[in-house]
Write an enzyme that holds these catalytic residues in place. Structure first.
Site, PDB file in Angstrom:
ATOM      1  N   LEU A 278      49.279 -93.662  53.999  1.00  0.00           N
ATOM      2  CA  LEU A 278      50.375 -92.775  54.430  1.00  0.00           C
ATOM      3  C   LEU A 278      49.935 -91.335  54.230  1.00  0.00           C
ATOM      4  O   LEU A 278      49.478 -90.965  53.145  1.00  0.00           O
ATOM      5  CB  LEU A 278      51.644 -93.051  53.609  1.00  0.00           C
ATOM      6  CG  LEU A 278      52.613 -94.021  54.278  1.00  0.00           C
ATOM      7  CD1 LEU A 278      52.007 -95.402  54.348  1.00  0.00           C
ATOM      8  CD2 LEU A 278      53.947 -94.034  53.572  1.00  0.00           C
ATOM      9  N   ASN A 282      47.637 -84.478  54.432  1.00  0.00           N
ATOM     10  CA  ASN A 282      46.208 -84.788  54.582  1.00  0.00           C
ATOM     11  C   ASN A 282      45.354 -84.012  53.575  1.00  0.00           C
ATOM     12  O   ASN A 282      44.158 -83.851  53.760  1.00  0.00           O
ATOM     13  CB  ASN A 282      45.738 -84.468  56.012  1.00  0.00           C
ATOM     14  CG  ASN A 282      44.455 -85.191  56.371  1.00  0.00           C
ATOM     15  OD1 ASN A 282      44.272 -86.356  56.009  1.00  0.00           O
ATOM     16  ND2 ASN A 282      43.554 -84.529  57.061  1.00  0.00           N
ATOM     17  N   VAL A 285      43.619 -87.350  51.611  1.00  0.00           N
ATOM     18  CA  VAL A 285      42.904 -88.266  52.508  1.00  0.00           C
ATOM     19  C   VAL A 285      41.873 -87.496  53.342  1.00  0.00           C
ATOM     20  O   VAL A 285      40.755 -87.954  53.556  1.00  0.00           O
ATOM     21  CB  VAL A 285      43.904 -89.023  53.416  1.00  0.00           C
ATOM     22  CG1 VAL A 285      43.195 -89.758  54.533  1.00  0.00           C
ATOM     23  CG2 VAL A 285      44.709 -90.001  52.571  1.00  0.00           C
ATOM     24  N   PHE A 358      49.586 -74.708  41.042  1.00  0.00           N
ATOM     25  CA  PHE A 358      49.166 -75.922  41.756  1.00  0.00           C
ATOM     26  C   PHE A 358      48.542 -75.504  43.086  1.00  0.00           C
ATOM     27  O   PHE A 358      49.244 -75.049  43.984  1.00  0.00           O
ATOM     28  CB  PHE A 358      50.394 -76.800  42.000  1.00  0.00           C
ATOM     29  CG  PHE A 358      50.073 -78.155  42.568  1.00  0.00           C
ATOM     30  CD1 PHE A 358      50.185 -79.279  41.764  1.00  0.00           C
ATOM     31  CD2 PHE A 358      49.666 -78.315  43.888  1.00  0.00           C
ATOM     32  CE1 PHE A 358      49.902 -80.538  42.278  1.00  0.00           C
ATOM     33  CE2 PHE A 358      49.374 -79.572  44.397  1.00  0.00           C
ATOM     34  CZ  PHE A 358      49.490 -80.688  43.593  1.00  0.00           C
ATOM     35  N   LEU A 425      56.739 -95.599  48.708  1.00  0.00           N
ATOM     36  CA  LEU A 425      57.534 -94.750  47.826  1.00  0.00           C
ATOM     37  C   LEU A 425      58.537 -94.009  48.705  1.00  0.00           C
ATOM     38  O   LEU A 425      58.145 -93.275  49.612  1.00  0.00           O
ATOM     39  CB  LEU A 425      56.603 -93.768  47.101  1.00  0.00           C
ATOM     40  CG  LEU A 425      57.266 -92.718  46.217  1.00  0.00           C
ATOM     41  CD1 LEU A 425      58.059 -93.372  45.097  1.00  0.00           C
ATOM     42  CD2 LEU A 425      56.210 -91.807  45.603  1.00  0.00           C
ATOM     43  N   LYS A 443      48.937 -76.910  31.275  1.00  0.00           N
ATOM     44  CA  LYS A 443      47.763 -77.273  32.067  1.00  0.00           C
ATOM     45  C   LYS A 443      46.639 -76.317  31.692  1.00  0.00           C
ATOM     46  O   LYS A 443      46.866 -75.115  31.552  1.00  0.00           O
ATOM     47  CB  LYS A 443      48.083 -77.122  33.566  1.00  0.00           C
ATOM     48  CG  LYS A 443      46.840 -77.148  34.468  1.00  0.00           C
ATOM     49  CD  LYS A 443      47.222 -76.864  35.922  1.00  0.00           C
ATOM     50  CE  LYS A 443      45.981 -76.751  36.795  1.00  0.00           C
ATOM     51  NZ  LYS A 443      46.286 -76.518  38.202  1.00  0.00           N
ATOM     52  N   GLN A 791      18.933 -62.978  55.901  1.00  0.00           N
ATOM     53  CA  GLN A 791      18.605 -61.622  55.451  1.00  0.00           C
ATOM     54  C   GLN A 791      17.158 -61.273  55.803  1.00  0.00           C
ATOM     55  O   GLN A 791      16.722 -60.171  55.537  1.00  0.00           O
ATOM     56  CB  GLN A 791      18.760 -61.528  53.926  1.00  0.00           C
ATOM     57  CG  GLN A 791      20.180 -61.730  53.429  1.00  0.00           C
ATOM     58  CD  GLN A 791      20.218 -61.916  51.910  1.00  0.00           C
ATOM     59  OE1 GLN A 791      20.658 -62.941  51.427  1.00  0.00           O
ATOM     60  NE2 GLN A 791      19.759 -60.939  51.155  1.00  0.00           N
ATOM     61  N   PHE A 822      23.926 -62.213  49.625  1.00  0.00           N
ATOM     62  CA  PHE A 822      23.724 -62.089  48.168  1.00  0.00           C
ATOM     63  C   PHE A 822      22.361 -62.580  47.682  1.00  0.00           C
ATOM     64  O   PHE A 822      22.203 -62.902  46.518  1.00  0.00           O
ATOM     65  CB  PHE A 822      24.837 -62.817  47.387  1.00  0.00           C
ATOM     66  CG  PHE A 822      26.209 -62.584  47.931  1.00  0.00           C
ATOM     67  CD1 PHE A 822      26.742 -61.311  47.950  1.00  0.00           C
ATOM     68  CD2 PHE A 822      26.960 -63.620  48.467  1.00  0.00           C
ATOM     69  CE1 PHE A 822      28.012 -61.075  48.488  1.00  0.00           C
ATOM     70  CE2 PHE A 822      28.214 -63.395  48.998  1.00  0.00           C
ATOM     71  CZ  PHE A 822      28.742 -62.117  49.005  1.00  0.00           C
ATOM     72  N   GLU A 826      17.797 -64.941  51.801  1.00  0.00           N
ATOM     73  CA  GLU A 826      16.557 -64.165  51.859  1.00  0.00           C
ATOM     74  C   GLU A 826      15.369 -65.060  52.204  1.00  0.00           C
ATOM     75  O   GLU A 826      14.537 -64.698  53.021  1.00  0.00           O
ATOM     76  CB  GLU A 826      16.314 -63.458  50.519  1.00  0.00           C
ATOM     77  CG  GLU A 826      15.097 -62.555  50.565  1.00  0.00           C
ATOM     78  CD  GLU A 826      14.862 -61.786  49.267  1.00  0.00           C
ATOM     79  OE1 GLU A 826      13.734 -61.310  49.078  1.00  0.00           O
ATOM     80  OE2 GLU A 826      15.795 -61.665  48.444  1.00  0.00           O
ATOM     81  N   ARG A 904      11.296 -59.273  37.189  1.00  0.00           N
ATOM     82  CA  ARG A 904      12.419 -58.331  37.044  1.00  0.00           C
ATOM     83  C   ARG A 904      13.162 -58.573  35.731  1.00  0.00           C
ATOM     84  O   ARG A 904      13.638 -57.630  35.106  1.00  0.00           O
ATOM     85  CB  ARG A 904      13.354 -58.418  38.240  1.00  0.00           C
ATOM     86  CG  ARG A 904      14.339 -57.258  38.303  1.00  0.00           C
ATOM     87  CD  ARG A 904      15.064 -57.168  39.631  1.00  0.00           C
ATOM     88  NE  ARG A 904      14.338 -56.430  40.649  1.00  0.00           N
ATOM     89  CZ  ARG A 904      14.418 -55.115  40.830  1.00  0.00           C
ATOM     90  NH1 ARG A 904      15.178 -54.376  40.037  1.00  0.00           N
ATOM     91  NH2 ARG A 904      13.749 -54.518  41.777  1.00  0.00           N
ATOM     92  N   GLU A1285      22.996 -54.134  43.881  1.00  0.00           N
ATOM     93  CA  GLU A1285      22.835 -54.997  42.704  1.00  0.00           C
ATOM     94  C   GLU A1285      23.202 -54.344  41.369  1.00  0.00           C
ATOM     95  O   GLU A1285      23.712 -55.023  40.478  1.00  0.00           O
ATOM     96  CB  GLU A1285      21.379 -55.488  42.627  1.00  0.00           C
ATOM     97  CG  GLU A1285      20.974 -56.343  43.796  1.00  0.00           C
ATOM     98  CD  GLU A1285      19.473 -56.582  43.828  1.00  0.00           C
ATOM     99  OE1 GLU A1285      19.057 -57.705  43.526  1.00  0.00           O
ATOM    100  OE2 GLU A1285      18.726 -55.636  44.135  1.00  0.00           O
TER     101      GLU A1285
END
Length: 1353
Positions: A278, A282, A285, A358, A425, A443, A791, A822, A826, A904, A1285
């Site tokens: 059911l 979605n 599933v 949630f 249900l 939670k 890149q 990022f 490269e 580096r 960077e």
């Protein structure tokens, strides 16, 4: 029964769509992009976790009798669920050709779109909010984005732009008294201080050459939002609402979809197909079918059944139909809470607290309550609440109805329930609470927003009337077993006891025993999960104690009142709306208005990105005879390939062929160090190693066929972790070393010596656009054109030519833009590009492949995990005398760029500190993981992180304030680094002082001490961290760039340069440079793309130098044109640009020029430790404050102040965006993002479901960025500096602020010694080092006595 050829009718952007051939496996996203050609909606993850595919769904809700609008993830939304529904995509609300919608305009003009791949989804989330709430408050705006991710911007600019829609932004009226934005108009200064008051940035210099501004955009230019101008709901759909619904049935190749219209039809279908799934939203599933390869031949959608959508108040509570969405349930419960007396709504409030975190709105809007229960997830957020509160569920089948309580018998096993196969249900009744009954839900997840739980719980206690004696108690947990469980024994034992200290102790003792976990339990984090069980109960105990105290105030029965130091432990998580100030230096007063250099010019593609018109690789229309490639990759980390069987794959519809090593026409050897293969031959060396690929007519068919390829292996022993590599001496053969001074003598001079080690985890790039290549064979001379998200067009060209056995001049690589890079694009894109090119040659047809997110994360590698071992000697005052460091990185199965990354790291092992005697060595471990690669910072952050680790050890050991020890050891102007490069134009000391002032460091430090004295279970911490980042490729020959400028006879200019655009605004900056050099407006200049047939032999767009070197090359080409125009200009000085150009053409003067630039005098010799590896350094300082929940390990980023030296900024808006984006990425690296591998080398974290990048809620509540003034850099174009960077490492200030807070927590337990905190500082690591009574009740299992679920690689 329905006829087999039912028609699906829906509307997209106001146009009617009638689909006769519906395949239930097709998602809305696939349909929009392939069938309707609407490519604005993007595929980011395919699992509803990133929001790039967000659209607005509108429908007439028969049960509420009104039109409703909600956001949804198109990547999960089944096409079959669209009957009589209207869809609005980003293209449907505005365009650059007609008019941008205010939502599109504001994100573009406020600089909230960098790479732009996530922008359409963010636009649609905001648009949907405004359709429902034209005047939202700031909290509603932030909540609307819980299901959207962005990897580039750092979120601040997006929220800042959309704050202009808010009727109130910080709880006050916008710009009213005390509003966070009031400063922009009133006399509150630009730096948050009173204008010209003490410490204000504006009273420092009378002769200020350029004034300081905080206005990156002007809200008064925005067009107003006019709700009356929105598209109307299709009238035809309204007329259809009166017609009775009839059952629908759609059949695809593998799946049949039923949409019954009555409960009777539904029950009959379920009796006929007892194993049918059911599906309403979605959201479960859809993920199972896509990511877990599950197949459900029959799907039934109960979304139309009236009984399953009804909401009714009963005597005992509120009953919800099982098809009610979570959003609808949330709205009903919120209303109920305002209407009911507080004692009746305890359970409702707990459900609402769980729903608050949630998933994202896009999931909550479609996911059904029944689906959430029946999925029976062991980490469900809601099931523990339903179980503890004793919700009643009504089940229906052809045999009738039955009502049962959700108790400990409801879940019978992993993802199994008590329901019989044909049962459904029908509804769930959530009870009212009673007088004397208290309820809480908790939670804990890795990230606060949109994250699956680690442990979750629901707790209920009922007291005997007028007393504190327990009459009934239920404690239910998720994440502690294969099902949601009730702590039955503990509950029995606590019944009849008084709610006092000894009950708490007994409960914790009992829970520690009853909620035990095997040390090998799936999900790992065993100690953390066991401790959370106790921490949650303690929070519940205190919360109830507080409420009891109020309730029984007159009864004097309660002597245990909550101590004031404990009170903050009961507070629910709350984050204030963001508040920020961004400062930059305005251009000098005399600068021409047409000269855009130094002005906050909007990213030139921003409007196209916001309207979904910007074209990314996979948006290129399909070729007529195009094929789709799906890679077939290894499922073993180290093994011999015994056989490959494609028999089953060949039977899949649309299958064309399998491509493998024998189909490579040129060389199968590839890789930066020639140690990789295009397709694996004989042996695989990691899970995800490419063995071959399947070509088919569609992506779905090619995916199915690839899954059907059967490979048999003979296992070999894998090496997975750095530790294993060290034990087995598995290294790539280059060991790097830098040594200066006399290390031994330095240790002898020290008063103290500290040894330690730190592990820094890897990081997934998570560019929103996964790797993508389209290869088009030209049919003659071996020519091929490739469209690639890379890149590095030049290396892609070279590697493809090599694999095809043709010279490079036959291969053209074209890059329009990337949806983020990022460093991940490269070199690693070539593993896909070469495979696609070989497939195109074999078939002679165009071939396309865009990796799915899970494939991309598995195959393409990420940032290198590092282990740093150090020994540091220092004096009593904290001054360093000597340092010895060994770095080990996990390189994976090939060299790739690992040596450069290690270089580096060694160049940055000092961070910003002057160390007289130093020795650093670096080894790259060879392991059976996907090869790790470049990632923003390229080893620098790992090198500096270890430096800050020993620096914080020194401060602790000396008992001195950390900022004093750091300041004492900073470099000064003219000092020599450990690699003997002289520091010139050293602005770090200025950045440091300014950051101390801007952050109000010392007075905030006092407030933190005060806060920590008053709070036992919440602690605050603060840290100020510098960075020095060397600018240049460390391979000298890469520091070159070319440009090509064409001037056409109408005066327009076409510009091409060697750099690629991945969101960092490089093209925008290059146009600014060309505009200034040529002296013409930016509107006359256009950049179309980067390609290998315009500028050859380009360096990768990396190392932060692209604006420096390409800017110089562009300027050089423009100068050549100007030189040629000189005689014409001097002949007609008053002429216009167009006239000069036209005259030049008439005089046969060339209007095309190439430009070239190389950075001079670079080169370094490791043997001699001499030379100059870097052109210059970028500097910055950040100060961050955090608050840690010592019971759960949660932390809040309260405030960050950054001061960054970017020279004279080419574009302050882009530079500030880069700083904020890098900072957010670093916050992910150091506090959130954790790659998790099995001991066999299998990557668990393959998507946003398990791998958490920072979300909107993770940026500091107060986020202030200031560009250092008056610091021109003579070594780069127009005195600017690199910015990509360098700022990333400043986020280490958050990590060390967390560590500072932990120090305070550990002192409460009497622990004063040094302790180890590895990166990232996840809730698990934070909680485990905040040692207390609860952690001691959950002792760790002895390492070696069990097999862990995951290992640290």
């Amino acid at each position: 029964m329905a006829s087999e050829k039912d028609e699906l009718v829906f509307f997209v952007n106001g146009k009617k769509v009638v689909e006769k051939n519906v395949d239930p496996e097709t998602t809305l996203l696939t349909y929009l992009r392939r069938k309707l050609g609407l490519c604005g909606t993007k595929l980011g993850c395919g699992e509803g976790g990133c929001g790039a595919c967000t659209v607005m769904i509108s429908k007439f809700d028969r049960f509420q009798s009104k039109i409703i609008h909600f956001s949804a993830n198109a990547c999960l939304f089944p096409i079959c669920a669209l009957h009589n529904v209207a869809v609005t995509t980003v293209e449907g609300i505005g365009s650059t050709k007609t008019r941008l919608h205010p939502v599109q305009e504001r994100i573009a003009k406020s600089h909230g779109s960098q790479c732009g791949f996530c922008t359409p989804g963010i636009v649609m989330s905001m648009y949907t909010l405004l359709r429902n709430q034209p005047e939202p408050n700031m909290e509603e705006i932030e909540d609307a984005f819980q299901g959207n991710l962005c990897r580039c911007t750092g979120y601040r600019a997006i929220l800042e732009g959309y704050r202009t829609f808010a009727k109130e932004c910080c709880g006050k009226k916008v710009n009213g008294l005390g509003c966070c934005m009031a400063g922009k108009q009133s006399n509150v200064g630009c730096c948050g201080k009173k204008v010209n008051g003490p410490g204000c940035c504006m009273n420092e210099k009378e002769d200020n050459t350029g004034l300081i501004s905080s206005d990156l955009f002007n809200p008064s230019e925005f067009q107003p939002l006019d709700p009356t101008q929105e598209p109307i709901f299709p009238p035809e759909l309204l007329t259809r609402t009166d017609q009775p619904r009839k059952q629908l049935c759609f059949r695809g190749e593998q799946v049949m979809w039923f949409q019954p219209s009555s409960l009777k039809e539904l029950v009959a279908l379920k009796a006929q197909y007892p194993t049918a799934k059911l599906v309403v939203g979605n959201t479960e599933v859809g993920i199972e079918m896509r990511l877990k390869n599950m197949l459900y031949p029959v799907i039934i959608s109960p979304a139309w059944i009236p009984e399953m959508n009804s909401v009714q108040r009963t005597e005992e509570g509120i009953s919800f139909g099982a098809s009610c969405t979570l959003s609808h349930m949330e709205a009903v419960l919120q209303k109920a809470v305002t209407q009911l007396p507080p004692y009746k709504s305890e359970v409702f409030k707990a459900v609402l607290e769980q729903l608050r975190w949630f998933a994202g709105p896009q999931i909550r809007n479609v996911a059904a309550l029944g689906g959430n229960i029946m999925t029976a997830s062991p980490i469900s957020d809601l099931n523990p609440v339903f179980m503890a509160s004793g919700c009643k569920v009504t089940l229906v089948s052809s045999e009738g109805n039955r009502t049962i309580r959700m108790d400990e018998t409801f879940f019978t096993g992993y993802r199994k329930t008590i329901l019989k196969p044909q049962e459904l249900l029908l509804s769930v009744e959530i009870p009212f609470s009673r007088k004397g009954e208290y309820f809480s839900a908790f939670k804990q997840a890795s990230r606060r927003e949109d994250d699956i739980a680690i442990v979750t719980c629901g707790m209920r206690v009922l007291f005997q009337e007028g007393t504190d004696r327990v009459q009934d108690i239920k404690l239910s947990y998720g994440g502690m077993a294969p099902t949601t469980v009730l702590a039955v024994k503990t509950c029995q034992d606590l019944t009849g006891r008084e709610w006092k200290e000894n009950l708490l102790q007994e409960a914790c003792r009992m829970l520690a025993g009853e909620m035990n976990l095997s040390p090998s339990a799936p999900g790992g984090m065993v100690d953390f999960r066991r401790t959370l069980v106790l921490s949650f109960f303690f929070k519940f105990y205190l919360t109830v104690l507080q409420k009891l105290n109020v309730e029984l105030n007159g009864n004097n029965n309660l002597d245990d009142v909550v101590p004031s130091r404990y009170a903050s432990a009961t507070l629910l998580f709350h984050k204030d709306p963001i508040n920020n100030v961004q400062l930059f230096q305005e251009v000098p007063p005399g600068q021409s208005l047409e000269d855009m250099v130094g002005r906050p010019l909007v990213h030139l593609s921003a409007a196209k990105q916001a309207s979904g018109e910007a074209v990314y690789c996979d948006d290129i229309p399909h070729y007529e005879n195009e094929l789709y490639l799906t890679l077939v990759t290894s499922t073993k980390a180290h093994a011999k390939i015994v056989s490959i069987d494609t028999t089953e794959a060949q039977s899949i519809p649309g299958f064309v062929c399998f491509v493998s090593t024998k189909d490579v026409p040129g060389s199968n050897i590839t890789g930066i160090a020639n140690d990789e293969t295009v397709f694996a031959k004989d042996t695989v060396t990691c899970i995800g190693h490419i063995i071959g690929g399947v070509l088919a007519d569609t992506q779905e068919h090619s995916r199915r066929a690839a899954r059907a390829v059967k490979i048999t292996y003979e296992d070999l022993t894998p090496i997975v972790t750095i530790q294993e590599a060290i034990e087995k001496q598995s290294f790539f053969n280059l060991v790097r070393k830098i040594e200066k001074g006399n290390v031994q003598k330095g240790f002898e001079e020290a008063d103290h010596i500290v040894k330690g080690e730190m592990y820094i985890g890897g990081q997934e790039h998570f560019y929103l656009e996964a790797h993508c290549t389209i290869a088009v064979p030209k049919g003659e001379d071996g020519e091929m054109e490739l469209f690639v998200s890379t890149q590095n067009p030049a290396k892609t060209q070279e590697f493809v030519a090599n694999a095809l056995g043709v010279p490079s001049n036959r291969i053209v690589v074209r890059v329009k833009r990337m949806g983020g890079g990022f460093g991940g694009k490269e070199t690693r894109n070539v593993i896909l590009s070469t495979a696609v090119a070989v497939a195109a040659v074999k078939t002679g047809r165009p071939v396309r492949c865009m990796l799915d997110r899970d494939e991309d994360m598995l195959i393409s590698g990420g940032r290198h995990p590092f282990l740093g071992q150090y020994k540091v000697g220092f004096r009593k005052n904290g001054r360093i005398t000597s340092l010895e460091v060994s770095y080990y990185s996990n390189g994976g199965n090939s060299v790739d760029l690992s040596f450069g990354v290690m270089d580096r790291a060694l160049f940055h092992m000092d961070n910003s500190y002057n160390i007289p005697n130093i020795r650093g060595t670096g080894k790259v471990c060879k392991t059976n993981l996907s090869s790790n690669t470049a990632f923003r910072g390229f080893g620098g952050p790992q090198g500096m992180m270890v430096a800050e680790c020993w620096m914080s050890d020194i401060a602790m050991k000396c008992g001195l304030p950390a900022e004093e020890v750091r300041k004492l050891n900073l470099y000064n102007e003219g000092d020599l680094t450990h690699f003997n490069q002289k520091l010139e134009g050293f602005t770090l000391q200025r950045c440091w002082e300014e950051c101390l002032i801007n952050s109000d460091y010392h007075s905030r430090r006092k407030l933190i001490v005060e806060f920590n004295q008053k709070n036992r279970w919440k602690k605050r911490g603060m840290a100020i961290i510098p960075t020095k980042f060397g600018i240049s490729f460390t391979v000298p020959c890469l520091n070159q760039a070319g440009a090509l400028v064409h001037v056409y006879t109408d005066g327009s200019v076409l510009l091409t340069h060697g750099g690629t655009e991945m969101g960092q605004g490089l093209h925008t900056k290059m146009i600014q440079v060309a505009s200034k050099t040529l002296g013409i407006p930016t509107s006359k200049i256009h950049i179309s793309e980067t390609s290998t047939n315009t500028v050859p032999n380009t360096s990768p767009t990396a190392a932060s130098v692209s604006a420096d070197i390409n800017g110089m090359a562009v300027s050089n080409a423009c100068q050549t044109i100007l030189k040629r125009l000189e005689p014409i200009k001097s002949a007609k000085p008053t002429g216009s640009w167009e006239e000069w150009v036209s005259a030049a053409y008439s005089d046969c003067v060339s209007l095309s020029a190439t430009g070239f630039y190389r950075i001079p005098d670079l080169g370094y010799d490791f043997e001699k430790n001499e030379g100059k590896p870097f052109c210059y350094f970028a500097y910055g300082v950040a100060c961050s404050e955090v608050e840690v929940d010592c019971l759960t390990g949660d932390h809040k980023n309260l405030c960050t102040d950054i001061v960054m030296d970017v020279g004279t900024s080419l574009n302050p808006a882009i530079d500030i965006g880069q700083i904020e984006g890098a900072f957010a990425q670093g916050v992910g690296l150091f506090t959130l993002e954790e790659l998790r591998y099995s001991p066999e080398g299998n990557l668990y974290t393959r998507g946003p479901g398990m791998y958490k990048i920072p979300a909107f809620g993770d940026i500091p509540t107060e986020f202030h960025v200031s560009l250092l003034r008056d610091c021109p850099n003579s070594k780069a174009i127009y005195s600017s500096k690199a910015v990509g960077e360098p700022p990333l490492f400043l986020s280490a200030s958050v990590f060390y602020a967390i560590k500072d807070a932990i120090v305070s927590a550990r002192e409460e337990s009497g622990l004063k010694e040094l302790f180890r905190l590895d990166s990232p500082a996840t809730p698990e690591r934070i909680r485990n080092v905040c040692v207390d009574i609860f952690t001691k009740m959950c002792p760790s299992a002895e390492p070696g006595t069990f097999k862990p679920w995951s290992v640290r690689v």
